[in-house]
Design an enzyme around this catalytic site. Structure first.
Site, PDB file in Angstrom:
ATOM      1  N   SER A 241       0.824  -1.209   0.000  1.00 28.66           N
ATOM      2  CA  SER A 241       0.000   0.000   0.000  1.00 28.66           C
ATOM      3  C   SER A 241       0.861   1.263   0.000  1.00 28.66           C
ATOM      4  O   SER A 241       1.943   1.284   0.576  1.00 28.66           O
ATOM      5  CB  SER A 241      -0.878  -0.013   1.255  1.00 28.66           C
ATOM      6  OG  SER A 241      -1.427   1.264   1.493  1.00 28.66           O
TER       7      SER A 241
ATOM      8  N   TYR B 187      -2.301   5.529  -4.234  1.00 27.40           N
ATOM      9  CA  TYR B 187      -3.401   6.476  -4.037  1.00 27.40           C
ATOM     10  C   TYR B 187      -2.977   7.745  -4.760  1.00 27.40           C
ATOM     11  O   TYR B 187      -1.859   8.241  -4.538  1.00 27.40           O
ATOM     12  CB  TYR B 187      -3.592   6.785  -2.553  1.00 27.40           C
ATOM     13  CG  TYR B 187      -4.406   5.756  -1.808  1.00 27.40           C
ATOM     14  CD1 TYR B 187      -5.648   5.338  -2.276  1.00 27.40           C
ATOM     15  CD2 TYR B 187      -3.950   5.227  -0.602  1.00 27.40           C
ATOM     16  CE1 TYR B 187      -6.403   4.400  -1.574  1.00 27.40           C
ATOM     17  CE2 TYR B 187      -4.700   4.297   0.106  1.00 27.40           C
ATOM     18  CZ  TYR B 187      -5.928   3.892  -0.396  1.00 27.40           C
ATOM     19  OH  TYR B 187      -6.668   2.981   0.303  1.00 27.40           O
TER      20      TYR B 187
ATOM     21  N   THR C  88      -5.693   2.730  -7.024  1.00 25.44           N
ATOM     22  CA  THR C  88      -6.975   2.644  -6.318  1.00 25.44           C
ATOM     23  C   THR C  88      -7.825   3.865  -6.648  1.00 25.44           C
ATOM     24  O   THR C  88      -7.394   5.002  -6.456  1.00 25.44           O
ATOM     25  CB  THR C  88      -6.730   2.553  -4.798  1.00 25.44           C
ATOM     26  OG1 THR C  88      -5.955   1.364  -4.558  1.00 25.44           O
ATOM     27  CG2 THR C  88      -8.046   2.456  -4.031  1.00 25.44           C
TER      28      THR C  88
ATOM     29  N   LYS D  97      -8.200  -0.493  -9.425  1.00 30.42           N
ATOM     30  CA  LYS D  97      -8.879  -1.105  -8.278  1.00 30.42           C
ATOM     31  C   LYS D  97     -10.046  -0.231  -7.813  1.00 30.42           C
ATOM     32  O   LYS D  97      -9.904   0.983  -7.692  1.00 30.42           O
ATOM     33  CB  LYS D  97      -7.864  -1.265  -7.143  1.00 30.42           C
ATOM     34  CG  LYS D  97      -8.411  -1.797  -5.829  1.00 30.42           C
ATOM     35  CD  LYS D  97      -7.260  -2.102  -4.874  1.00 30.42           C
ATOM     36  CE  LYS D  97      -7.722  -2.759  -3.595  1.00 30.42           C
ATOM     37  NZ  LYS D  97      -8.338  -1.845  -2.644  1.00 30.42           N
TER      38      LYS D  97
ATOM     39  N   HIS E 145     -13.628  -1.919  -1.715  1.00 28.23           N
ATOM     40  CA  HIS E 145     -12.643  -1.593  -0.676  1.00 28.23           C
ATOM     41  C   HIS E 145     -12.958  -2.343   0.627  1.00 28.23           C
ATOM     42  O   HIS E 145     -12.754  -1.841   1.725  1.00 28.23           O
ATOM     43  CB  HIS E 145     -12.662  -0.081  -0.428  1.00 28.23           C
ATOM     44  CG  HIS E 145     -11.311   0.518  -0.149  1.00 28.23           C
ATOM     45  ND1 HIS E 145     -10.564   1.174  -1.084  1.00 28.23           N
ATOM     46  CD2 HIS E 145     -10.573   0.570   1.008  1.00 28.23           C
ATOM     47  CE1 HIS E 145      -9.444   1.614  -0.538  1.00 28.23           C
ATOM     48  NE2 HIS E 145      -9.418   1.242   0.733  1.00 28.23           N
TER      49      HIS E 145
HETATM   50  C1  FNR Z   1      -7.686  -1.831   3.030  1.00 26.55           C
HETATM   51  N1  FNR Z   1      -7.768  -1.633   1.660  1.00 26.55           N
HETATM   52  C2  FNR Z   1      -6.871  -0.794   1.034  1.00 26.55           C
HETATM   53  N2  FNR Z   1      -6.915  -0.658  -0.316  1.00 26.55           N
HETATM   54  C3  FNR Z   1      -6.020   0.131  -0.955  1.00 26.55           C
HETATM   55  O1  FNR Z   1      -6.084   0.228  -2.167  1.00 26.55           O
HETATM   56  N3  FNR Z   1      -5.043   0.756  -0.243  1.00 26.55           N
HETATM   57  C4  FNR Z   1      -4.945   0.678   1.103  1.00 26.55           C
HETATM   58  O2  FNR Z   1      -4.058   1.263   1.721  1.00 26.55           O
HETATM   59  C5  FNR Z   1      -5.915  -0.099   1.781  1.00 26.55           C
HETATM   60  N4  FNR Z   1      -5.904  -0.204   3.143  1.00 26.55           N
HETATM   61  C6  FNR Z   1      -6.744  -1.083   3.780  1.00 26.55           C
HETATM   62  C7  FNR Z   1      -6.644  -1.260   5.159  1.00 26.55           C
HETATM   63  C8  FNR Z   1      -7.436  -2.225   5.771  1.00 26.55           C
HETATM   64  C9  FNR Z   1      -7.304  -2.432   7.246  1.00 26.55           C
HETATM   65  C10 FNR Z   1      -8.333  -3.005   5.023  1.00 26.55           C
HETATM   66  C11 FNR Z   1      -9.170  -4.073   5.677  1.00 26.55           C
HETATM   67  C12 FNR Z   1      -8.462  -2.802   3.670  1.00 26.55           C
HETATM   68  C13 FNR Z   1      -8.718  -2.414   0.867  1.00 26.55           C
HETATM   69  C14 FNR Z   1      -8.087  -3.739   0.466  1.00 26.55           C
HETATM   70  O3  FNR Z   1      -7.078  -3.543  -0.478  1.00 26.55           O
HETATM   71  C15 FNR Z   1      -9.127  -4.687  -0.132  1.00 26.55           C
HETATM   72  O4  FNR Z   1      -9.846  -4.026  -1.142  1.00 26.55           O
HETATM   73  C16 FNR Z   1     -10.089  -5.223   0.918  1.00 26.55           C
HETATM   74  O5  FNR Z   1      -9.419  -5.526   2.112  1.00 26.55           O
HETATM   75  C17 FNR Z   1     -10.797  -6.462   0.400  1.00 26.55           C
HETATM   76  O6  FNR Z   1     -11.738  -6.911   1.301  1.00 26.55           O
HETATM   77  P1  FNR Z   1     -11.496  -8.074   2.391  1.00 26.55           P
HETATM   78  O7  FNR Z   1     -10.670  -9.141   1.730  1.00 26.55           O
HETATM   79  O8  FNR Z   1     -10.754  -7.407   3.515  1.00 26.55           O
HETATM   80  O9  FNR Z   1     -12.871  -8.466   2.748  1.00 26.55           O
END
Ligand code: FNR
Length: 387
Positions: A107, A130, A156, A252, A276
């Site tokens: 990330s 981002y 994203t 994404k 997300h």
């Molecule tokens: C995320 N997600 C996320 N996505 C992204 O593009 N950059 C990021 O920094 C983050 N940070 C993040 C933190 C936490 C704690 C979570 C749970 C999720 C979203 C992540 O990439 C992904 O889309 C989801 O986690 C998918 O869902 P599940 O597998 O957690 O149900």
């Protein structure tokens, strides 16, 4: 130590070992949490077709994602602040994924920096961007990711501002955490986590602090993102990023067929059908429901991946059978990391692979390439019969 056989087993250990502030950061969705809950619940509405007397000897879960060989089509999703789920979390997750043979996505909001992960894990990883207002900073990030040998950029698109997650505000989530009474009390029983954090120097946003102008002390994620994340992001800017990056690009956060068509037009190599993990627009449909219409719109012209709600290899298989050629897990591996560090991420991947392999076999299939919608019973109207 209990016998660990499911992702939920890891989640329970995770809950005991990681301070509440960071547990809640992971375990909630935005607003009411409806989308967060339905991401998982909707997978349960799809059934498998059991098949018998089929030769299922010599199976494999191996496949490809954006042309890259993978042990199974399950990548680790970008998860911000992973280094606060477990000390040096991004390095540990990258190593576990690399050893297992699946992609790790770092990330933008990681604690370990791009360079740090590249130095301490021998496996190439994907970088998630981002898009921020400071274009010079974004250009430098892209260059840093190229220099680190990242073979793919995941952009994203669904977080130009942050969906409100009540618990983060109530818990006063900050990086690094302020040593207030609730955290100190938490540390009394979560000493393993505390010792890990004391033993590492990685406690800030490694990609940002010292790299973005005027950001020397970034404690409030909400405050910073509201100022820095590009609210003017549009498809023209995505096109420019595509040109600037030059390599493989994955978009994404696509949940709508109209946006999937735009992603195709800007020349993305793949899209991730994602909400997300239910952390952004609460009340949006689950990813698995969104997949069908998106496959119909662009599935024959672009690689379609999916995340949000995957907690088992069975969920992975359902997404693959409905047309996705890759999936990502976010929380599922984070539980493993918080519970047992690097070994916990490996355990999460092993659990998912075993479930995927066994379910595929009981549906009478030997390889991912043989998996199609005919292994499922999908309820009528599952993908929406909206007005
Ligand atoms: C995320 N997600 C996320 N996505 C992204 O593009 N950059 C990021 O920094 C983050 N940070 C993040 C933190 C936490 C704690 C979570 C749970 C999720 C979203 C992540 O990439 C992904 O889309 C989801 O986690 C998918 O869902 P599940 O597998 O957690 O149900």
């Amino acid at each position: 130590m209990p016998v660990i056989t499911t992702i939920d087993d890891l989640r329970r250990i995770y809950k005991r070992r990681v301070p509440k502030m960071f547990h809640d950061y992971v375990e909630t969705g935005s607003w009411t949490g409806q989308t967060f809950r339905e991401n998982c619940a909707d997978f349960e509405k799809i059934y498998f077709r059991q098949r018998v007397a089929v030769d299922i000897d010599g199976r494999s879960t191996a496949s490809k994602m954006i042309g890259q060989d993978v042990a199974m089509p399950v990548a680790l999703a970008p998860v911000g602040m992973t280094g606060f789920q477990c000390a040096d979390g991004e390095i540990k997750a990258a190593r576990a994924a690399g050893r297992f043979g699946v992609p790790y996505t770092l990330s933008s909001m990681s604690i370990c920096s791009i360079e740090d992960v590249a130095e301490h894990s021998p496996y190439p990883f994907w970088f998630q961007l981002y898009v921020m207002m400071d274009t010079e900073f974004v250009s430098r990030l892209l260059q840093r990711a190229k220099d680190a040998g990242c073979p793919a950029l995941v952009v994203t698109l669904d977080l130009q501002l942050m969906g409100q997650r009540h618990m983060d505000l109530k818990n006063g989530l900050s990086v690094p955490p302020k040593l207030r009474l609730p955290l100190l009390m938490d540390l009394a029983t979560r000493w393993r986590w505390g010792l890990g954090m004391l033993g590492t120097k990685r406690r800030f946003y490694g990609n940002i602090i010292g790299h973005a102008k005027g950001v020397e002390n970034l404690t409030s994620l909400y405050g910073w993102t509201s100022k820095q994340f590009d609210k003017k992001l549009d498809w023209e800017k995505v096109k420019q990023l595509r040109r600037e990056w030059g390599g493989k690009m994955i978009l994404k956060g696509i949940l709508d067929a109209a946006d999937a068509k735009m992603a195709l037009q800007v020349g993305a190599d793949a899209i991730i059908v994602s909400n997300h993990g239910g952390r952004q627009l609460d009340g949006a449909i689950s990813s698995i429901r969104a997949l069908g219409p998106i496959m119909d719109a662009v599935g024959d012209r672009i690689e379609v991946h999916l995340d949000s709600g995957i907690r088992s290899g069975q969920d992975v298989l359902k997404a693959l059978a409905m047309g996705a050629s890759g999936t990502y897990i976010g929380r599922a591996y984070t539980y493993g990391l918080g519970a047992m560090g690097e070994a916990g991420v490996t355990t999460a991947l092993e659990i998912i692979q075993k479930e995927l392999d066994l379910t595929m076999a009981l549906c009478g299939r030997k390889s991912i390439a043989d998996v199609g919608p005919d292994i499922l019973h999908i309820p009528k109207g599952f993908s929406g019969d909206w007005q």
